[in-house]
Design an enzyme around this catalytic site. Structure first.
Site, PDB file in Angstrom:
ATOM      1  N   LYS A   9     109.184  22.495 -16.420  1.00 18.19           N
ATOM      2  CA  LYS A   9     109.595  22.509 -17.679  1.00 18.19           C
ATOM      3  C   LYS A   9     108.808  23.471 -18.675  1.00 18.19           C
ATOM      4  O   LYS A   9     108.188  24.508 -17.925  1.00 18.19           O
ATOM      5  CB  LYS A   9     108.820  21.303 -18.243  1.00 18.19           C
ATOM      6  CG  LYS A   9     109.337  19.939 -17.677  1.00 18.19           C
ATOM      7  CD  LYS A   9     108.747  18.502 -18.360  1.00 18.19           C
ATOM      8  CE  LYS A   9     109.524  17.274 -17.927  1.00 18.19           C
ATOM      9  NZ  LYS A   9     108.885  16.005 -18.687  1.00 18.19           N
ATOM     10  N   TYR A  49     118.472  13.703 -21.530  1.00 16.49           N
ATOM     11  CA  TYR A  49     117.449  12.603 -21.614  1.00 16.49           C
ATOM     12  C   TYR A  49     118.062  11.387 -22.568  1.00 16.49           C
ATOM     13  O   TYR A  49     117.207  10.723 -23.182  1.00 16.49           O
ATOM     14  CB  TYR A  49     116.313  13.075 -22.340  1.00 16.49           C
ATOM     15  CG  TYR A  49     115.199  13.607 -21.405  1.00 16.49           C
ATOM     16  CD1 TYR A  49     114.593  13.141 -20.561  1.00 16.49           C
ATOM     17  CD2 TYR A  49     114.793  15.110 -21.713  1.00 16.49           C
ATOM     18  CE1 TYR A  49     113.726  13.585 -19.429  1.00 16.49           C
ATOM     19  CE2 TYR A  49     114.082  15.866 -20.724  1.00 16.49           C
ATOM     20  CZ  TYR A  49     113.319  14.972 -19.700  1.00 16.49           C
ATOM     21  OH  TYR A  49     112.699  15.606 -18.883  1.00 16.49           O
ATOM     22  N   ASN A 112     104.151  17.606 -19.444  1.00 21.46           N
ATOM     23  CA  ASN A 112     103.517  17.249 -18.310  1.00 21.46           C
ATOM     24  C   ASN A 112     104.249  18.204 -17.151  1.00 21.46           C
ATOM     25  O   ASN A 112     104.459  17.725 -15.793  1.00 21.46           O
ATOM     26  CB  ASN A 112     103.954  15.663 -17.954  1.00 21.46           C
ATOM     27  CG  ASN A 112     105.354  15.420 -18.157  1.00 21.46           C
ATOM     28  OD1 ASN A 112     106.160  16.229 -18.165  1.00 21.46           O
ATOM     29  ND2 ASN A 112     105.600  14.160 -17.912  1.00 21.46           N
ATOM     30  N   HIS A 115     109.689  17.849 -14.025  1.00 16.94           N
ATOM     31  CA  HIS A 115     110.642  16.554 -14.068  1.00 16.94           C
ATOM     32  C   HIS A 115     111.214  16.381 -12.543  1.00 16.94           C
ATOM     33  O   HIS A 115     111.232  17.161 -11.888  1.00 16.94           O
ATOM     34  CB  HIS A 115     111.647  16.932 -14.921  1.00 16.94           C
ATOM     35  CG  HIS A 115     112.741  15.838 -14.873  1.00 16.94           C
ATOM     36  ND1 HIS A 115     112.833  14.880 -15.340  1.00 16.94           N
ATOM     37  CD2 HIS A 115     113.899  15.716 -13.771  1.00 16.94           C
ATOM     38  CE1 HIS A 115     113.880  13.940 -15.159  1.00 16.94           C
ATOM     39  NE2 HIS A 115     114.666  14.388 -14.274  1.00 16.94           N
TER      40      HIS A 115
HETATM   41  P1  IDP Z   1     109.182  10.594 -15.873  1.00 13.76           P
HETATM   42  O1  IDP Z   1     109.339  12.075 -16.559  1.00 13.76           O
HETATM   43  O2  IDP Z   1     107.824  10.276 -15.075  1.00 13.76           O
HETATM   44  O3  IDP Z   1     110.347   9.958 -15.161  1.00 13.76           O
HETATM   45  P2  IDP Z   1     110.127   8.832 -18.370  1.00 13.76           P
HETATM   46  O4  IDP Z   1     109.400   7.908 -18.864  1.00 13.76           O
HETATM   47  O5  IDP Z   1     111.377   9.179 -17.735  1.00 13.76           O
HETATM   48  O6  IDP Z   1     109.030   9.854 -17.178  1.00 13.76           O
HETATM   49  O7  IDP Z   1     109.973   9.939 -19.556  1.00 13.76           O
HETATM   50  C1  IDP Z   1     110.561  11.145 -19.637  1.00 13.76           C
HETATM   51  C2  IDP Z   1     109.791  12.198 -20.109  1.00 13.76           C
HETATM   52  O8  IDP Z   1     109.538  11.979 -21.522  1.00 13.76           O
HETATM   53  C3  IDP Z   1     108.419  12.565 -19.687  1.00 13.76           C
HETATM   54  O9  IDP Z   1     108.372  13.312 -18.363  1.00 13.76           O
HETATM   55  C4  IDP Z   1     107.745  13.144 -20.771  1.00 13.76           C
HETATM   56  O10 IDP Z   1     107.708  14.541 -20.994  1.00 13.76           O
HETATM   57  C5  IDP Z   1     108.084  12.526 -21.924  1.00 13.76           C
HETATM   58  N1  IDP Z   1     107.497  11.144 -22.216  1.00 13.76           N
HETATM   59  C6  IDP Z   1     107.532   9.875 -21.471  1.00 13.76           C
HETATM   60  N2  IDP Z   1     106.613   9.089 -22.292  1.00 13.76           N
HETATM   61  C7  IDP Z   1     106.330   9.653 -23.324  1.00 13.76           C
HETATM   62  C8  IDP Z   1     105.223   9.299 -24.380  1.00 13.76           C
HETATM   63  O11 IDP Z   1     104.892   7.896 -24.288  1.00 13.76           O
HETATM   64  N3  IDP Z   1     105.123  10.172 -25.258  1.00 13.76           N
HETATM   65  C9  IDP Z   1     105.724  11.517 -25.335  1.00 13.76           C
HETATM   66  N4  IDP Z   1     106.655  11.873 -24.511  1.00 13.76           N
HETATM   67  C10 IDP Z   1     106.720  11.086 -23.359  1.00 13.76           C
HETATM   68 MG    MG Z   2     112.133   9.711 -15.950  1.00 14.86          MG
END
Ligand code: IDP
Ligand code: MG
Length: 133
Positions: A9, A49, A112, A115
């Site tokens: 990312k 997304y 984070n 992905h």
């Molecule tokens: P993942 O990447 O671990 O599969 P997902 O729930 O699919 O997690 O969420 C996609 C992306 O959205 C996450 O990697 C993160 O960058 C962002 N994200 C997820 N939950 C939150 C939140 O509660 N606040 C802000 N960003 C979030």
């Molecule tokens: Mg995801």
């Protein structure tokens, strides 16, 4: 062999740790089948997304994902989807296990570092999103 989509990312690209993450990917035994540096438009991030369109973090996430260069990759290994998610760690770096990429390099639940697809079917859709044909 199973395939999954990985993204380094924009937060990680900006920190100049693309190389460290790619090294880890290779050390974990994945073959990198496809790899491309991208700078997503906000609309491209929104399309990727789309499953999160009703979440409160959707707009901020898509701003972040289009804020700078990122690396998209197709990784191949046995159980690639599950293995890559284990190497990444939990979505929230604060909750990710020691030794995972998100624990090591993530800044926040949004920024984070990496992905990974969450299932085989998702992986096929996500791979096609970036690597058509
Ligand atoms: P993942 O990447 O671990 O599969 P997902 O729930 O699919 O997690 O969420 C996609 C992306 O959205 C996450 O990697 C993160 O960058 C962002 N994200 C997820 N939950 C939150 C939140 O509660 N606040 C802000 N960003 C979030
Ligand atoms: Mg995801």
């Amino acid at each position: 062999m199973e395939r999954t989509l990985a993204i380094i990312k924009p937060d990680a690209a900006k920190k100049r740790i693309i190389g460290k993450i790619v090294t880890r990917i290779e050390e974990e035994g994945f073959a990198i089948a496809r790899m491309r540096l991208v700078h997503l438009t906000k609309d491209e991030a929104k399309g990727f997304y789309i499953v999160h369109k009703d979440k409160g973090f959707y707009d901020s996430l898509c701003e972040f994902m289009s804020s700078g260069p990122a690396v998209v990759m197709v990784l191949e290994a046995e159980n690639a989807v599950k293995l890559w998610r284990e190497v990444m760690g939990a979505t929230d770096p604060a909750l990710a296990k020691t030794g995972t990429l998100r624990r090591a390099y993530g800044f926040s639940i949004e920024r984070n570092a990496v992905h990974g697809s969450d299932a085989r079917e998702t992986a096929a859709w996500e791979i096609n999103y970036f690597f058509k044909g």
